[in-house]
Design a protein around this motif. Structure first.
Motif, mmCIF file in Angstrom:
data_model
loop_
_atom_site.group_PDB
_atom_site.id
_atom_site.type_symbol
_atom_site.label_atom_id
_atom_site.label_comp_id
_atom_site.label_asym_id
_atom_site.label_seq_id
_atom_site.Cartn_x
_atom_site.Cartn_y
_atom_site.Cartn_z
ATOM 1 N N SER A 512 -30.729 14.345 -16.257
ATOM 2 C CA SER A 512 -30.069 13.257 -15.539
ATOM 3 C C SER A 512 -28.564 13.355 -15.623
ATOM 4 N N ALA A 513 -28.046 14.026 -16.588
ATOM 5 C CA ALA A 513 -26.592 14.169 -16.730
ATOM 6 C C ALA A 513 -26.189 15.542 -16.260
ATOM 7 N N ALA A 514 -25.418 15.586 -15.206
ATOM 8 C CA ALA A 514 -24.935 16.865 -14.693
ATOM 9 C C ALA A 514 -24.017 17.512 -15.705
ATOM 10 N N SER A 515 -24.109 18.819 -15.805
ATOM 11 C CA SER A 515 -23.333 19.513 -16.826
ATOM 12 C C SER A 515 -21.841 19.330 -16.637
ATOM 13 N N ALA A 516 -21.419 19.199 -15.389
ATOM 14 C CA ALA A 516 -19.980 19.042 -15.150
ATOM 15 C C ALA A 516 -19.459 17.714 -15.634
ATOM 16 N N GLU A 517 -20.329 16.762 -15.882
ATOM 17 C CA GLU A 517 -19.883 15.438 -16.273
ATOM 18 C C GLU A 517 -20.053 15.198 -17.773
ATOM 19 N N GLN A 518 -20.564 16.137 -18.480
ATOM 20 C CA GLN A 518 -20.761 15.946 -19.906
ATOM 21 C C GLN A 518 -19.412 16.024 -20.607
ATOM 22 N N THR A 519 -19.116 15.007 -21.391
ATOM 23 C CA THR A 519 -17.837 14.967 -22.084
ATOM 24 C C THR A 519 -17.886 15.754 -23.388
ATOM 25 N N GLN A 520 -19.069 16.117 -23.818
ATOM 26 C CA GLN A 520 -19.196 16.915 -25.036
ATOM 27 C C GLN A 520 -20.037 18.136 -24.724
ATOM 28 N N CYS A 521 -19.888 19.162 -25.548
ATOM 29 C CA CYS A 521 -20.722 20.341 -25.388
ATOM 30 C C CYS A 521 -22.171 19.987 -25.709
ATOM 31 N N GLN A 522 -23.088 20.731 -25.077
ATOM 32 C CA GLN A 522 -24.497 20.403 -25.227
ATOM 33 C C GLN A 522 -24.962 20.554 -26.668
ATOM 34 N N GLU A 523 -24.449 21.580 -27.350
ATOM 35 C CA GLU A 523 -24.900 21.775 -28.726
ATOM 36 C C GLU A 523 -24.476 20.631 -29.640
ATOM 37 N N VAL A 524 -23.320 20.027 -29.340
ATOM 38 C CA VAL A 524 -22.882 18.869 -30.127
ATOM 39 C C VAL A 524 -23.836 17.702 -29.919
ATOM 40 N N GLN A 525 -24.263 17.489 -28.684
ATOM 41 C CA GLN A 525 -25.230 16.432 -28.420
ATOM 42 C C GLN A 525 -26.557 16.708 -29.120
ATOM 43 N N ASP A 526 -26.968 17.987 -29.093
ATOM 44 C CA ASP A 526 -28.224 18.329 -29.770
ATOM 45 C C ASP A 526 -28.144 18.063 -31.273
ATOM 46 N N VAL A 527 -27.001 18.382 -31.865
ATOM 47 C CA VAL A 527 -26.833 18.150 -33.305
ATOM 48 C C VAL A 527 -26.913 16.657 -33.605
ATOM 49 N N GLU A 528 -26.211 15.848 -32.809
ATOM 50 C CA GLU A 528 -26.241 14.406 -33.045
ATOM 51 C C GLU A 528 -27.644 13.845 -32.886
ATOM 52 N N LYS A 529 -28.379 14.328 -31.896
ATOM 53 C CA LYS A 529 -29.747 13.862 -31.705
ATOM 54 C C LYS A 529 -30.646 14.294 -32.857
ATOM 55 N N ALA A 530 -30.505 15.536 -33.273
ATOM 56 C CA ALA A 530 -31.344 16.035 -34.365
ATOM 57 C C ALA A 530 -31.062 15.277 -35.659
ATOM 58 N N VAL A 531 -29.790 15.019 -35.943
ATOM 59 C CA VAL A 531 -29.434 14.270 -37.155
ATOM 60 C C VAL A 531 -29.973 12.852 -37.072
ATOM 61 N N SER A 532 -29.896 12.251 -35.885
ATOM 62 C CA SER A 532 -30.407 10.895 -35.713
ATOM 63 C C SER A 532 -31.908 10.833 -35.959
ATOM 64 N N LEU A 533 -32.649 11.802 -35.419
ATOM 65 C CA LEU A 533 -34.098 11.826 -35.641
ATOM 66 C C LEU A 533 -34.424 12.082 -37.110
ATOM 67 N N PHE A 534 -33.661 12.944 -37.749
ATOM 68 C CA PHE A 534 -33.892 13.204 -39.181
ATOM 69 C C PHE A 534 -33.635 11.951 -40.014
ATOM 70 N N GLU A 535 -32.593 11.207 -39.632
ATOM 71 C CA GLU A 535 -32.261 9.992 -40.377
ATOM 72 C C GLU A 535 -33.348 8.932 -40.232
ATOM 73 N N SER A 536 -33.979 8.856 -39.028
ATOM 74 C CA SER A 536 -34.990 7.827 -38.808
ATOM 75 C C SER A 536 -36.362 8.229 -39.324
ATOM 76 N N THR A 537 -36.683 9.532 -39.334
ATOM 77 C CA THR A 537 -38.022 9.971 -39.740
ATOM 78 C C THR A 537 -38.053 10.625 -41.112
ATOM 79 N N GLY A 538 -36.906 11.176 -41.560
ATOM 80 C CA GLY A 538 -36.882 11.889 -42.837
ATOM 81 C C GLY A 538 -37.409 13.294 -42.738
ATOM 82 N N ARG A 539 -37.737 13.754 -41.534
ATOM 83 C CA ARG A 539 -38.266 15.108 -41.348
ATOM 84 C C ARG A 539 -37.476 15.835 -40.274
ATOM 85 N N ILE A 540 -37.470 17.160 -40.377
ATOM 86 C CA ILE A 540 -36.845 17.974 -39.327
ATOM 87 C C ILE A 540 -37.746 17.907 -38.098
ATOM 88 N N SER A 541 -37.148 17.618 -36.949
ATOM 89 C CA SER A 541 -37.955 17.458 -35.734
ATOM 90 C C SER A 541 -38.596 18.777 -35.335
#
Length: 1388
Positions: A512-541
């Motif tokens: 849904s988010a076009a790459s040209a409009e992303q204000t952050q690099c994709q890997e940074v978003q992936d890291v934030e998402k992965a850390v968020s899931l780890f914080e909520s579940t306690g497990r590596i996704s």
């Protein structure tokens, strides 16, 4: 005491109001009897004006609302008596009725009270109006007022009152609004009043309340009258219902136009917002039922979703990312919210599905509507999911391409709104196509259907969707794995063409988010998402674990570096540190990489302890810019490089390099730059302009050159800064010229010149979507310089003037390397246009040798004009025009000229005509063709002008700014000059303008035909012909025909004229299979006027000969002329004193057709059969309830040819009704059946369905386009399937029927196999069903045919044709042929 005459005179001379008179009498004589009261009334009536009395009583009644003293108030009975008595006296005096006088007096008073320019009356006028209407209601109750007469007087001369007045008349039950709506000419007034009232912005709360009440009442009346229905769903008043619906539709389209123009502050947007706010459930009441309101909202929703459907599916797929809820127009989303409030989600999506299946829709509105519903209604997700499942199921059951396209577009639109609203596209795609129970897994045909659809999308797909399809492919059985691999290979090739990598797709990416409009690099978003899931579940996704195995390159080179970015570690471990530790324990982080991360974090901690006291980078940059300005002014060039280098380093800190940058800067596709980048660029531009201004006050030739070049070169080294700089400069030059002063113009022009010098170090710029390929930065920025209005022309001229003068002042290298060619050509276009003195030829003596001071170009007054003229006469400046890249071509000049807004042009109409005359005749006409001119040939001028106008319209759309009219006028003048330029009286030596333009068009269209046949080429052909026809109508009709010599006489040469109609006009006739009325009239006028130099008898003879030839060779023009004769005859008859014999015959044919249609036997005119048939065809079209007696009349006269030609015209119309259901006519099918029943015994009617027919019926194939001709087999079987068994039995015995039926079936089968069958609506029979029914009918006919129906050679030919297409028909042919064979040898 009695009243005396002297007392009455004294009383009247004091001019006391009636209230004080009666109050006074009430105090003095409280017990006066009735006789005295009657005498007083009589005395007053003799000296009272009706208008004054009505005014006084109204004011008096108004005062009663606020006065507490009743001693000065006239009793209401007395007021009514005064009014009625005086009105009666006035009526008797004028000898008219009482109601007439009452209406006249009230209208006069109403006009006095409402004589204001404001849309809403002032409070005082409104109060008096209400009192006046209250008194009027009393007059109405006593029979002294007729509402109908009052309204007629009020709208005399169709001058309607204000809408608020109509509202009060309705509110006081004097004249209902329903009655007002039935008045003549009320619709234009109502629509204009509604627009004006909606767009009016009241200042007070009370006035706003009145505005809302008026608009609400009007809308309630319109909705109630327009959408309330009686029994059997029929409107109670069809005429009133149609008027109300028309007015409501007009307001809705006005609203949607405001949405299309992105208006946010203009009155149209304010009015649209006000109108939308009225769409509320509060409309329900006595005037509007709940069912009527629902019907109205459904109607509005349908009109909105189908408004101006322009975009194709491919364009929709490409642009879909721009139509989300947050990007949609607030007016549009507000409208959708208001319209959906009365519906349940099930009903809403059911209506949406019906609209999508039965209408051509505006996909932008449809998808914005879907986003609005999903965002504003949480329950919509479930309903949409169910709808998508239904669409996919239906699509794979009947292999319906439109259903699957609709499902994908809706699903993607839902995914664009984010996972909180709808599942991501990857999740939806996996759910629908990832399992063995998916709809495509049922059969190989279904799988091929899906993969074929996905393959067709590849050229238009955004890369994110291609990545989803590759990483999460649909379920495919192992035996069909090769089919999937073909698609994957195609998708990967497309990604490679787009320079996109699969590794660029993140672990948790949402398309849904076009790459040209992303204000952050994709890997940074992936890291934030992965850390968020780890914080909520306690497990590596699981996604991270899978990526570490299956997407190892991305995991090691993108994900881990982003996760292990050095930072100052907190004292207590946070979620990120715990996640890193968990990955380390799982052995997912290489030890070397982890050690490097720990060391870098320790270094950052040490730096942090000593850097707290330092200034921010923005403050550092500000100081460095100030230092650069000081050094440039001081003349000390030794320290400048070091200071610019420091500035470059600071810029790299503030604007680090982009990790996902492309080779070219996408000017309109890149998202908005970060706020920090914009702040930095603004600071740099401000400092640069100030520095240029300061240094230019010194010696303008030396000090600024070196520092400016180094400064600009440093800006180009940083990609992030350069990209933001290009966006900011383009926006300033294109949209904000009014805010730029002289210093800005000076600095930005110098910056542009240095950017051109540094262009080899700059990335290219993509001018999407206008430019086909990237261009250099200066050309991209020059495209932002507008020349459409006076203000923009002046700015562009001064800007380009500074840039060119500055480049010429530098002079250390060749001017062609310093001055941008696009800036130079813009100046060459503007200087002669705005400065008439520059149009005079520049002689060698007037050329200057010294460069023009570039700083004078920004001065006010006449200084910049003198600078422009001096530069224009400069020898170096003029020498640049000799180089090809600096020559302004005619196409470029015309493109610029067509962008000018005629109403905002710097030139008046006469000045613009004078300028065009100079451009055409003095600038381009004498210039050699190799230099972009016309080589002195007016013919070349006309050709290039026509080509340029066609190119501009085909590529950029229809020009609506007005300057095209001036260009057409110039084209007319040039055409006439060519036509009149012949010096010989011999026709063969006169210029042939028609041949010129027809051959020119043929060359253009041949290039379109030579391209591979596709939808785009067909659209290009139609757009070219539409533009050509617009130009054709602007030129005199006589130019398209010329004379030729036949012995000692001249005749009209019609070959090219006939060829043009048969080859080109025939292909774009549309659904009616006719030339347009205005086009037909233009052609016939050309035939009539072509011989204006001849005598009357010669003209008649020439015309009759030409018409006879056209009758044989150009049947389309004949049929079109017959059809439009009633519209054309008045115009054509006024051109000649004597009527041409062919026109007399044509009128006789029409008279004959109407008589024959009524069953009267009439002598058939001696006209061609096709012309007679066309007259009958038109008469049938005009007749409301035709019968078939004319068929028997014609058959008795043995006019079979006329019937066959009439049948061909009716079959063409019937085929059009199949292709265009909105033009469907039941009468056409009935007429075809009646004609077939009469002609079934002859074989002539079969000629209609034979391609390449020769002989009498050859004109049939020349009456329809090639596409329609190919579809004739479809019409053949569609008609036969409707006929009775008796008809088919007769048809089988008709010679040649079986042979024609088999050939038509073969052609129909090939159409279906090749996919050339037309797209049908939901209520029409599918092409596959037509083929099945046709086959059944053919087999039935074959079983009934006699042995002589087919010869042996015909049977073998048909068997060979059917062998590969339909073995069953082949077997039937073989069986029937064997039965027909006699024991003797058949040698046929």
């Amino acid at each position: 005491m009695a009243l005396t005459p002297s007392a009455s005179c004294s009383l009247m001379s004091q001019k006391r109001p009636a209230s004080s008179l009666f109050a006074g009498r009430a105090v003095k004589r409280p017990k006066c009897g009735p006789p005295l009261q009657e005498a007083a009334l009589k005395l007053l009536l003799q000296h009272q004006s009706v208008d004054d009395l009505l005014t006084e009583v109204s004011l008096n009644n108004l005062d009663t609302t606020s006065s507490t003293t009743e001693a000065h108030v006239i009793p209401s009975a007395v007021s009514a008596s005064l009014l009625i008595g005086e009105l009666k006296r006035e009526a008797e005096h004028r000898n008219v009725s009482l109601t007439t006088v009452t209406a006249a007096v009230l209208v006069q008073r109403l006009k006095e009270l409402t004589n204001t320019k404001e849309e809403i009356l002032p409070d005082s006028c409104r109060a008096q109006l209400c009192v006046l209407l209250g008194s009027s209601r009393g007059l109405l109750s006593q029979g002294a007022l007729c509402p109908k007469l009052l309204w007629n007087e009020l709208t005399r001369g169709e001058k309607f009152p204000k809408l608020e007045v109509a509202f009060h008349l309705h509110s006081y039950n004097i004249i209902s609004f329903q009655y007002i709506l039935e008045s003549h000419g009320v619709r234009p007034w109502l629509v204009s009043e509604l627009k004006a009232l909606c767009s009016w912005s009241p200042g007070e709360v009370e006035t706003k309340r009145v505005q809302r009440r008026v608009l609400t009442l009007v809308l309630q009346v319109l909705v109630g009258a327009g959408f309330d229905v009686g029994q059997e769903s029929v409107p109670l008043n069809k005429r009133l219902s149609g008027l109300c619906c028309s007015a409501l539709d007009h307001m809705l389209f006005w609203l949607l136009e405001a949405v299309e123009e992105n208006e946010t502050t203009l009155p149209a947007a304010t009015g649209a917002q006000t109108w939308i706010e009225l769409f509320d459930t509060a409309l329900c009441g006595t005037l509007v039922s709940a069912d009527a309101l629902q019907r109205f909202f459904t109607h509005c929703l349908t009109k909105t979703l189908t408004h101006q459907p322009r975009l194709t599916v491919s364009s929709t797929i490409t642009l879909q990312n721009e139509w989300t809820f947050v990007k949609a127009s607030p007016l549009l989303t507000k409208l959708f919210c208001q319209l959906t409030v009365v519906f349940s989600m099930e009903q809403l999506f059911s209506d949406l599905q019906q609209i999508l299946s039965t209408h051509e829709v505006n996909w932008r509105h449809v998808l914005s509507f879907l986003s609005t519903v999903l965002v504003c209604n949480p329950s919509a997700q479930t309903t949409l999911t169910e709808l998508l499942d239904v669409l996919l199921k239906a699509a794979f059951q009947s292999y319906d391409l439109e259903s699957v396209i609709t499902a994908f577009l809706l699903a993607r639109q839902g995914a664009l709104e984010g996972p909180a609203v709808f599942p991501s596209y990857s999740d939806w795609f996996k759910r629908c196509f990832g399992g063995s129970s998916s709809p495509h897994a049922a059969s190989k045909k279904a799988l091929v259907f899906l993969l074929k659809f996905l393959s067709d999308l590849v050229p238009f797909e955004p890369p994110q969707y291609l990545k989803v399809h590759i990483l999460h492919p649909p379920f495919v059985p192992m035996k069909h794995r090769s089919l999937l691999l073909e698609y994957v290979s195609l998708a990967k090739t497309r990604l490679a063409d787009l320079k996109e990598s699969l590794e660029d797709m993140g672990l948790y990416e949402h398309v849904s988010a076009a790459s040209a409009e992303q204000t952050q690099c994709q890997e940074v978003q992936d890291v934030e998402k992965a850390v968020s899931l780890f914080e909520s579940t306690g497990r590596i996704s699981a996604t991270v674990m899978e990526a570490s195995i299956f997407r190892r390159p991305y995991f090691l080179t993108r994900f881990l570096p982003a996760l292990l970015a050095p930072r100052v570690l907190p004292a207590k471990a946070d979620a990120r540190m715990k996640f890193i530790e968990a990955l380390k324990k799982a052995e997912k982080i290489p030890p070397v990489q982890f050690s490097s991360y720990v060391a870098s974090c320790q270094k950052d901690r040490q730096k942090d302890r000593v850097s707290d006291s330092h200034n921010s980078p923005v403050d550092v940059l500000r100081g460095q810019l100030n230092s650069i300005r000081d050094l440039a002014l001081s003349g000390d060039q030794s320290e400048l490089p070091a200071q610019i280098s420091k500035m470059s380093h600071t810029l790299s800190v503030l604007c680090p390099a982009l990790s996902n940058q492309t080779d070219a800067v996408q000017l309109h596709a890149d998202g908005p730059p970060p706020d920090l980048h914009v702040q930095v660029v603004n600071m740099v531009l401000r400092s640069f302009c100030q520095c240029v201004l300061d240094t230019s006050k010194e010696d303008p030739h030396t000090k600024h050159i070196s520092w400016a070049f180094r400064f600009v070169l440093a800006l180009t080294e940083n990609r992030a800064v350069f990209s933001c700089l290009v966006h900011r400069l383009w926006d300033l030059l294109h949209n904000q010229v009014s805010s730029l002063g002289a210093a800005h113009v000076l600095g930005l022009a110098v910056l542009l010149v240095h950017l051109h010098s540094c262009s080899s170090h700059c990335p290219l710029v993509e001018l999407e979507p206008t430019a086909p390929s990237p261009v250099c930065v200066t050309e991209a920025l020059c495209s932002g310089l507008r020349c459409d209005t006076h203000a923009h022309m002046l700015f562009s001229l001064r800007f380009c003037l500074v840039a060119v003068c500055y480049g010429m002042c530098r002079g250390e290298a060749g001017l062609d390397q310093i001055i941008p060619s696009s800036v130079y050509k813009k100046l060459v276009y503007l200087v002669p246009r705005l400065l008439p003195h520059a149009r005079m030829s520049v002689c060698d003596e007037s050329m200057g040798e010294h460069p023009v001071p570039w700083t004078r170009a920004t001065e006010d007054g006449e200084s910049w004009r003198k600078s422009a003229l001096s530069l224009w006469r400069d020898a170096a400046f003029q020498s640049l025009q000799l180089k090809p890249q600096f020559q302004l071509t005619f196409s470029e000049w015309l493109h610029n000229e067509l962008q000018v807004c005629r109403g905002e042009d710097a030139l008046s109409d006469p000045e613009r005509q004078e300028y065009h005359e100079w451009v055409f005749m003095e600038l381009f006409l004498p210039r050699p063709e190799q230099d972009g001119g016309f080589g002195g040939e007016v013919t070349t001028l006309c050709c290039k002008l026509i080509n340029s106008v066609l190119d501009n319209e085909v590529n950029n759309g229809l020009n609506r700014k007005g300057t095209e009219l001036d260009i057409f006028s110039r084209l007319q003048a040039c055409m006439y000059e060519i036509w009149l330029s012949g010096h010989s009286d011999s026709p063969s030596h006169r210029p042939q303008v028609g041949r010129l333009v027809f051959e020119l068009l043929s060359q253009r269209l041949s290039s379109v035909h030579s391209a591979s046949p596709s939808t785009s080429s067909e659209l290009l052909l139609h757009r070219t012909m539409q533009s050509w026809n617009r130009m054709l109508l602007a030129l005199p009709a006589t130019l398209f025909l010329h004379d030729t010599e036949e012995g000692d006489r001249s005749a009209l040469e019609c070959d090219l004229f006939i060829k043009h109609i048969n080859q080109h006009q025939r292909m774009v006739c549309g659904a009616d299979n006719l030339l347009a009325c205005h086009t037909t009239t233009h052609f016939i006028k050309g035939l009539l006027c072509a011989g204006t130099r001849c005598r009357e008898e010669q003209k008649l003879e020439r015309f009759n000969k030409a018409w006879s030839r056209i009758s044989c060779q150009c049947p389309l023009l004949i049929v079109s002329t017959v059809y439009w004769w009633e519209h054309m005859s008045a115009t054509l008859c006024s051109m000649w004193r004597r009527y041409p014999q062919q026109f007399v015959l044509l009128s006789q044919c029409h008279q004959w057709a109407h008589k024959v249609l009524c069953g009267q036997e009439e002598n058939t005119p001696s006209a061609p059969s096709l012309q007679l048939a066309a007259c009958l065809y038109r008469a049938l079209h005009d007749c409301e309830l035709p019968n078939n007696v004319y068929i028997s009349v014609l058959q008795q006269e043995q006019q079979t040819e006329i019937l066959v030609f009439l049948l061909s015209l009716c079959v063409s119309r019937y085929l059009s009704s199949l292709l265009y259901p909105e033009k469907k006519s039941e009468r056409t099918a009935g007429t075809c059946t009646a004609l077939l029943s009469e002609l079934v015994g002859t074989s002539d009617w079969l000629s209609i369905f034979k391609s390449g027919e020769r002989g009498v019926y050859q004109p049939v194939s020349m009456l329809v386009s090639d596409d329609m001709s190919r579809l004739m087999p479809w019409a053949f079987y569609s008609l036969l399937c409707q006929q009775s068994s008796e008809f088919l039995h007769k048809a089988v015995r008709c010679p040649g029927f079986v042979y024609t039926a088999v050939l038509c079936y073969i052609s129909l089968l090939r159409l279906f196999i090749d996919g050339h069958t037309p797209k049908l609506t939901s209520n029409q029979v599918e092409p596959s069903q037509v083929v099945v029914q046709s086959k059944k009918l053919l087999l039935r006919c074959l079983s009934q045919m006699s042995g002589s129906a087919l010869s042996s050679s015909q049977c073998r030919q048909l068997q060979d044709l059917c062998a590969e297409l339909d073995p069953e028909v082949t077997a039937a042919l073989s069986f029937q042929h064997n039965l027909s064979l006699s024991p003797e040898m058949d040698f046929l």
